[in-house]
Write a protein that holds these residues in place. Structure first.
Motif, short mmCIF file in Angstrom:
data_model
loop_
_atom_site.label_atom_id
_atom_site.label_comp_id
_atom_site.label_asym_id
_atom_site.label_seq_id
_atom_site.Cartn_x
_atom_site.Cartn_y
_atom_site.Cartn_z
N ILE A 93 55.84 19.15 44.21
CA ILE A 93 57.15 18.62 44.16
C ILE A 93 57.96 19.29 45.45
O ILE A 93 57.86 20.13 45.85
CB ILE A 93 58.10 19.04 43.05
CG1 ILE A 93 57.52 18.42 41.61
CG2 ILE A 93 59.52 18.49 43.49
CD1 ILE A 93 58.34 18.84 40.40
N VAL A 94 58.31 18.37 46.48
CA VAL A 94 58.80 18.51 47.76
C VAL A 94 60.11 18.11 47.87
O VAL A 94 60.60 17.00 47.40
CB VAL A 94 57.95 17.64 48.73
CG1 VAL A 94 58.44 18.18 50.31
CG2 VAL A 94 56.58 18.23 48.82
N GLY A 95 60.92 19.05 48.32
CA GLY A 95 62.55 18.98 48.54
C GLY A 95 62.80 17.87 49.38
O GLY A 95 62.13 17.55 50.18
N GLY A 96 63.86 17.01 48.88
CA GLY A 96 64.41 15.88 49.75
C GLY A 96 63.66 14.67 49.30
O GLY A 96 63.91 13.58 50.01
N PHE A 97 62.58 14.75 48.27
CA PHE A 97 62.16 13.32 47.77
C PHE A 97 62.56 13.06 46.26
O PHE A 97 62.89 13.95 45.54
CB PHE A 97 60.65 13.24 47.97
CG PHE A 97 60.24 13.46 49.44
CD1 PHE A 97 59.95 12.14 50.08
CD2 PHE A 97 59.61 14.70 49.97
CE1 PHE A 97 59.57 12.29 51.27
CE2 PHE A 97 59.37 14.48 51.47
CZ PHE A 97 59.20 13.29 52.01
N GLU A 98 62.70 11.80 45.91
CA GLU A 98 62.82 11.30 44.77
C GLU A 98 61.54 10.72 44.05
O GLU A 98 60.85 10.07 44.56
CB GLU A 98 64.13 10.36 44.39
CG GLU A 98 64.25 9.93 43.37
CD GLU A 98 65.53 9.04 43.35
OE1 GLU A 98 65.39 7.82 42.82
OE2 GLU A 98 66.56 9.25 43.77
N THR A 109 51.27 9.70 44.78
CA THR A 109 49.72 10.43 44.72
C THR A 109 50.16 11.81 44.30
O THR A 109 51.13 12.46 44.24
CB THR A 109 49.24 10.65 46.23
OG1 THR A 109 50.40 11.41 47.05
CG2 THR A 109 48.92 9.40 46.82
N GLY A 110 48.94 12.42 43.58
CA GLY A 110 49.32 13.50 43.11
C GLY A 110 50.01 13.48 41.62
O GLY A 110 50.52 14.80 41.16
N GLN A 111 50.00 12.48 40.99
CA GLN A 111 51.02 12.17 39.87
C GLN A 111 49.85 11.64 38.61
O GLN A 111 49.09 10.84 39.00
CB GLN A 111 52.11 11.58 40.02
CG GLN A 111 53.06 11.92 40.97
CD GLN A 111 54.41 11.20 41.05
OE1 GLN A 111 54.54 10.60 40.19
NE2 GLN A 111 54.76 10.93 42.38
N ARG A 112 50.32 12.04 37.18
CA ARG A 112 49.32 11.75 36.14
C ARG A 112 50.36 11.36 35.12
O ARG A 112 51.13 12.35 34.62
CB ARG A 112 48.37 12.77 35.97
CG ARG A 112 47.19 12.43 34.91
CD ARG A 112 46.23 13.32 34.58
NE ARG A 112 46.90 14.53 34.17
CZ ARG A 112 47.29 14.53 32.75
NH1 ARG A 112 47.07 13.79 31.95
NH2 ARG A 112 47.71 15.67 32.32
N THR A 113 50.16 10.32 34.33
CA THR A 113 50.82 10.31 33.21
C THR A 113 49.92 9.98 31.97
O THR A 113 49.09 9.70 32.04
CB THR A 113 51.76 9.02 33.15
OG1 THR A 113 50.84 7.82 33.66
CG2 THR A 113 52.62 8.90 34.47
#
Length: 68
Positions: A39-44, A19-23
């Motif tokens: 971008i939240v730390g601890g996530f890939e 979610t919150g991503q666009r290409t």
């Protein structure tokens, strides 16, 4: 991310539940854009892209790959 000059289009696949991503593929300047709202730390985050090249360019792919 810049793509080779003979790229005609690109398809994209984001990870499930993204979610919150666009290409987008900007054909005019041959660039792949990936926008992440947060971008939240601890996530890939993963993006897979499959570019399509013009037919006449196949011989140039190896020679031009240094530009990527």
């Amino acid at each position: 991310m810049p793509l080779p000059k003979y790229t005609t289009r690109a398809s994209f696949e984001l990870e499930p539940g993204a979610t919150g991503q666009r290409t987008d593929f900007k054909e005019a300047n041959k660039k792949l854009e990936w926008d992440l709202k947060k971008i939240v730390g601890g996530f890939e985050h993963t993006l897979r892209s499959k570019p399509t090249f013009s037919q006449e360019s196949h011989g140039e792919i190896l020679a031009d790959s240094k530009e990527i």
